[in-house]
Enzyme design. Structure first.
Site, PDB file in Angstrom:
ATOM      1  N   ALA A 181      44.737  43.787  46.656  1.00 51.43           N
ATOM      2  CA  ALA A 181      44.168  44.643  47.692  1.00 51.43           C
ATOM      3  C   ALA A 181      43.049  45.518  47.133  1.00 51.43           C
ATOM      4  CB  ALA A 181      45.256  45.502  48.330  1.00 51.43           C
ATOM      5  N   HIS A 182      42.334  46.163  48.032  1.00 52.22           N
ATOM      6  CA  HIS A 182      41.142  46.937  47.709  1.00 52.22           C
ATOM      7  C   HIS A 182      41.414  47.996  46.643  1.00 52.22           C
ATOM      8  CE1 HIS A 182      43.249  48.706  51.134  1.00 52.22           C
ATOM      9  NE2 HIS A 182      42.822  49.889  50.730  1.00 52.22           N
TER      10      HIS A 182
END
Length: 200
Positions: free
Chosen positions: A112-113
């Site tokens: 994820a980011h």
């Protein structure tokens, strides 16, 4: 310790012939990914030493420093940095502003980011939540060789950079830190805001 004991797809990947420990695979990732580039099936566009499948989505603003392979149905978000020899299998997600360095990532896995993963092998269906760090270097020690306490055995890898071997279906919670030299069995769950450190 066989990579295939943790990641089933390794035996069907372009790297199946490589039977050394995970930290040797990551140490040789640029070489292994470069070899795999020469035997890709149709469907890839190759520019210099970066191969992107026509069904992959790479947003504007991504920086890819080869060698790298971006597999089918994989998404790489804007601001991501991919460098140092990286393999992304089918259906992977590398979120916005992530850095993925010298790593292999297998089908259906997600980073994820705002996360960092260095010198690691990530199994299939692994989920690394936002802001997590898989560190690859023991900056705090004068002797920087990666050592791992695994099943009561003290392993000296002989390398100075190695992040983790993450088995299939591992889950790593947001803002967790995996210290350099971690081995997580398939299905391991790391809660959010945790630290995993397997240094002896």
């Amino acid at each position: 310790m066989n990579i295939t004991d943790f990641i089933a797809e390794w035996s069907d990947s372009p790297f199946a012939h490589f039977r050394e420990p995970a930290w040797q695979a990551t140490s040789r990732a640029p070489e292994l990914v470069s070899e795999a580039l020469r035997s890709l099936s149709d469907g890839y566009t190759i520019v210099d030493d970066v191969a992107i499948h026509h069904r992959a989505e790479v947003e504007a603003g991504v920086n890819i420093n080869g060698p790298a392979i971006i597999g089918p149905d994989t998404f790489v978000g804007a601001g991501a940095l991919i460098r140092g020899g990286v393999f992304l299998a089918r259906g992977c997600i590398v979120g916005h502003a992530c850095e993925l360095k010298t790593s292999f990532m297998f089908a259906g896995s997600k980073v994820a980011h705002l996360s960092f993963v260095g010198d690691s092998i990530i199994g299939a269906r692994v989920n690394i939540e936002a802001g997590a760090v898989v560190a690859n270097y023991r900056n705090e020690f004068s002797d920087k060789r990666i050592r791992i306490l695994w099943n009561g055995e003290n392993i000296d890898t002989g390398v100075e950079k190695f992040g983790a071997l993450l088995g299939d279906d591992v889950r790593i919670g947001a803002n967790s830190v995996i210290a350099p030299g971690a081995i997580l069995s398939p299905g391991t769950i790391v809660p959010r805001l945790s630290k995993v450190d397997q240094y002896p």
